[in-house]
Design a protein around this motif. Structure first.
Motif, mmCIF file in Angstrom:
data_model
loop_
_atom_site.group_PDB
_atom_site.id
_atom_site.type_symbol
_atom_site.label_atom_id
_atom_site.label_comp_id
_atom_site.label_asym_id
_atom_site.label_seq_id
_atom_site.Cartn_x
_atom_site.Cartn_y
_atom_site.Cartn_z
ATOM 1 N N PHE A 330 -13.874 5.792 -8.589
ATOM 2 C CA PHE A 330 -14.392 4.671 -7.950
ATOM 3 C C PHE A 330 -12.828 4.082 -7.054
ATOM 4 O O PHE A 330 -12.885 3.621 -5.945
ATOM 5 N N TYR A 331 -11.887 3.854 -7.824
ATOM 6 C CA TYR A 331 -10.549 3.487 -7.432
ATOM 7 C C TYR A 331 -9.957 4.431 -6.180
ATOM 8 O O TYR A 331 -9.306 4.249 -5.365
ATOM 9 N N PHE A 332 -10.224 5.784 -6.598
ATOM 10 C CA PHE A 332 -9.685 6.591 -5.434
ATOM 11 C C PHE A 332 -10.491 6.465 -4.033
ATOM 12 O O PHE A 332 -9.910 6.496 -3.220
ATOM 13 N N ARG A 333 -11.841 6.410 -4.378
ATOM 14 C CA ARG A 333 -12.621 6.084 -2.949
ATOM 15 C C ARG A 333 -12.178 4.631 -2.162
ATOM 16 O O ARG A 333 -11.896 4.562 -0.998
ATOM 17 N N LEU A 334 -11.858 3.620 -3.138
ATOM 18 C CA LEU A 334 -11.191 2.278 -2.469
ATOM 19 C C LEU A 334 -9.970 2.622 -1.744
ATOM 20 O O LEU A 334 -9.580 2.129 -0.660
ATOM 21 N N ILE A 335 -9.197 3.478 -2.484
ATOM 22 C CA ILE A 335 -7.844 3.664 -1.832
ATOM 23 C C ILE A 335 -7.977 4.340 -0.522
ATOM 24 O O ILE A 335 -7.035 3.909 0.252
ATOM 25 N N LEU A 336 -8.768 5.540 -0.571
ATOM 26 C CA LEU A 336 -8.800 6.269 0.522
ATOM 27 C C LEU A 336 -9.490 5.512 1.696
ATOM 28 O O LEU A 336 -9.276 5.630 2.716
ATOM 29 N N LYS A 337 -10.555 4.550 1.364
ATOM 30 C CA LYS A 337 -11.058 3.677 2.396
ATOM 31 C C LYS A 337 -9.955 2.825 3.053
ATOM 32 O O LYS A 337 -9.902 2.486 4.199
ATOM 33 N N GLN A 338 -9.064 2.157 2.030
ATOM 34 C CA GLN A 338 -8.067 1.454 2.585
ATOM 35 C C GLN A 338 -7.238 2.062 3.639
ATOM 36 O O GLN A 338 -6.780 1.440 4.518
ATOM 37 N N GLU A 339 -6.947 3.466 3.203
ATOM 38 C CA GLU A 339 -5.865 4.103 4.302
ATOM 39 C C GLU A 339 -6.844 4.629 5.581
ATOM 40 O O GLU A 339 -5.913 4.438 6.627
ATOM 41 N N GLU A 340 -7.966 4.708 5.463
ATOM 42 C CA GLU A 340 -8.655 4.752 6.741
ATOM 43 C C GLU A 340 -8.710 3.557 7.608
ATOM 44 O O GLU A 340 -8.486 3.615 8.749
ATOM 45 N N GLU A 341 -8.963 2.572 6.835
ATOM 46 C CA GLU A 341 -8.978 1.485 7.791
ATOM 47 C C GLU A 341 -7.544 0.884 8.348
ATOM 48 O O GLU A 341 -7.449 0.343 9.473
ATOM 49 N N GLN A 342 -6.313 1.636 7.684
ATOM 50 C CA GLN A 342 -4.959 1.094 8.253
ATOM 51 C C GLN A 342 -4.950 1.986 9.429
ATOM 52 O O GLN A 342 -3.984 1.904 10.350
#
Length: 342
Positions: A330-342
């Motif tokens: 779950f946290y891996f998905r959040l981190i990847l989503k955060q990187e995509e937003e940046q």
């Protein structure tokens, strides 16, 4: 004598221009036209591709990690499919049992009790660590230099204390006869705390362990939080104050969005560290009383070293890794989503 000397002088004068002319026929080469000799190139010599050099530099670390981590993990996985007890250790016999260790665990109510206890223990610790640590980090950012130095030294001292030493100190604090906790309760006039046993139940034991784990983990979050706050410009705080934002509104509108990657990564690390915490739980009360304070790492250790069920203990550790990987996905998905937003 005079004529002879004059003839000699005349002949000398006639020979001098010829010698000078002979010397002038071979002028020295110009300095700019001199060629620097090049070293001979070796035959068949080729340079390494530029893209291959980083992998070659990382290769020693990868090999060491595979030897120290991957091999024990594979060996533990193989052991989980075997029956390894006292008889097998003495006879050195390999008994393959397939998935029987896993089926025994998944159908055992004690395993699910320990698993649920581990999840609740992890959730409580992570929430307290992140909450209190973030508040102390904000406090560090607002203090003056002297008080910030004093608080930072205190945090680093708590963080650097060995786990076994800190467990010993906490056991002294909650000792039945000479503990400070009982003395404070009696001083406050609370009855029933004459030689009160703080470790009489599993819930009480895990509560004390939670205080210990939170106390030892707060410095990491607080210092990282303070380091992250120093990267936020003062103009953002001034803009929030001009808009009339309160302290909490400033935190949620300015601090949290700017430090969202910090919160994700730190929470990710704290979940791993707390979920696999072994020394604090086992050294505090050995998983007791009556195994009521066991978490999954302690449960695996007692089944292996205490009950000599090494195959079952290996299966417990494998299931622990699977559960932790499922939680962290779950946290891996959040981190990847955060990187995509940046």
């Amino acid at each position: 004598m005079t004529v002879h000397s004059q003839g000699v002088a005349a002949s000398a004068l006639e020979d001098a221009p010829g010698k000078a002319a002979g010397k002038s026929q071979t002028p020295p080469p110009a300095s700019g036209s001199r060629k620097v000799p090049q070293p001979p190139r070796g035959r068949g010599r080729r340079s390494l591709p530029a893209g291959l050099i980083p992998y070659l530099l990382l290769a020693p670390a990868v090999v060491c990690g595979a030897v120290l981590l991957l091999y024990p993990l594979v060996r533990n996985l193989i052991l989980s499919f075997q029956e390894v007890g006292r008889r097998e250790l003495i006879t050195r016999e390999t008994v393959w049992t397939g998935f029987s260790n896993y089926t025994d665990l998944l159908t055992d109510s004690d395993f699910w009790t320990v698993a649920g206890r581990s999840l609740l223990f992890t959730a409580a610790n992570v929430v307290l660590i992140m909450g209190i640590g973030s508040l102390i980090g904000i406090l560090l950012n607002r203090l003056g230099k002297k008080m910030r130095l004093v608080l930072s030294v205190a945090l680093v001292t708590a963080w650097a204390m060995p786990i076994v030493a800190s467990v010993t100190v906490f056991r002294w604090l909650f000792d039945e006869q000479f503990g400070i906790a009982n003395w404070i309760m009696r001083t406050l006039g609370v009855s029933g705390y004459e030689q009160h046993n703080w470790f009489e139940t599993g819930m009480a034991t895990l509560t004390i362990v939670t205080v210990l784990v939170v106390w030892g983990s707060i410095p990491f979050v607080a210092l990282n939080m303070y380091a992250g706050l120093t990267t936020i410009g003062n103009e953002l705080y001034e803009a929030a104050r001009m808009d009339g934002a309160t302290g909490w509104q400033t935190f949620w509108a300015v601090v949290f969005p700017s430090l969202k990657p910090f919160f994700l990564i730190t929470t990710f690390l704290e979940i791993i560290w707390v979920f696999k915490a072994f020394t604090q739980v086992y050294a505090m009360n050995s998983g007791g009383p009556d195994r009521e304070s066991e978490t999954l790492p302690v449960f695996a250790y007692i089944e292996g070293q205490g009950q000599f069920h090494y195959g079952l203990a290996a299966a417990i550790s494998v299931l622990t890794i699977v559960m932790l990987a499922a939680i962290m996905s779950f946290y891996f998905r959040l981190i990847l989503k955060q990187e995509e937003e940046q």
